[in-house]
Design an enzyme around this catalytic site. Structure first.
Site, short mmCIF file in Angstrom:
data_model
loop_
_atom_site.label_atom_id
_atom_site.label_comp_id
_atom_site.label_asym_id
_atom_site.label_seq_id
_atom_site.Cartn_x
_atom_site.Cartn_y
_atom_site.Cartn_z
CG HIS A 123 5.74 0.66 2.25
ND1 HIS A 123 4.74 1.91 2.22
CD2 HIS A 123 4.92 0.55 4.12
CE1 HIS A 123 3.73 2.17 3.22
NE2 HIS A 123 3.73 0.94 4.14
CG ASP B 29 -2.84 -13.01 0.22
OD1 ASP B 29 -1.61 -12.46 1.38
OD2 ASP B 29 -2.59 -14.66 0.15
CB CYS C 93 3.42 4.99 5.42
SG CYS C 93 3.99 3.66 6.87
CD GLU D 136 0.02 -1.04 9.04
OE1 GLU D 136 -0.74 -0.48 7.50
OE2 GLU D 136 0.38 0.38 9.09
CG HIS E 142 -0.08 -0.09 2.61
ND1 HIS E 142 -1.38 0.38 3.02
CD2 HIS E 142 0.55 0.33 3.52
CE1 HIS E 142 -0.38 0.69 4.51
NE2 HIS E 142 0.46 0.73 4.11
NI NI Z 1 2.41 0.71 5.68
#
Ligand code: NI
Length: 136
Positions: free
Chosen positions: A41, A81, A35, A126, A16
């Site tokens: 990543h 996935d 991010c 996460e 994402h």
């Molecule tokens: Ni992330």
């Protein structure tokens, strides 16, 4: 009644990028840091799906875990996935794929598949140290 929770643990990998297209590149970088990397990543997401309800006196189950597992596979794992959440999914085309938003989307995808008298809670890791809960 014998209200009890059953929990199914699942796992998926997704890529994402956190980004707000209404902001400048500088502001995106400032708020989202690494991010916001334009080339994306990945994360190893750990998902806990908790279903709460009364124990059925005939089966002894809150719900059949095989059925729950099949629902999670069909509605969540097959969808996310090994996908790029920003590019490969309709859910995050216009929604920032933060862990918070992913948890809410997963809740909504699963809730409609469950018997209405069952309560649902989502926990999404996460990283091993960061997780979100919805509803909290
Ligand atoms: Ni992330």
């Amino acid at each position: 009644m014998n209200k009890t929770a059953v929990v199914r643990c699942e796992h998926f990998n997704s890529a994402h990028r956190l980004h707000n297209k209404n902001w400048s590149d500088a502001k995106n970088k400032e708020v989202f840091g690494k991010c916001n990397n334009p080339n994306f990543h990945g994360h190893n997401y750990e998902l806990e799906v908790k279903v709460i309800g009364d124990i059925d006196p005939e089966t002894g189950y809150v719900m059949d875990m095989k059925v729950l597992s099949d629902i999670i596979k069909a509605k969540v794992l097959d969808r996310f996935d090994h996908k790029n959440l920003n590019l490969d999914t309709v859910e995050f085309r216009d929604l920032n794929p933060t862990a918070e938003n992913i948890a809410v989307i997963i809740f909504n995808l699963l809730k409609s598949e469950l018997n209405a008298n069952l309560e649902l809670k989502i926990k999404l890791y996460e990283t091993p140290r960061n997780y979100v809960e919805y509803p909290y």
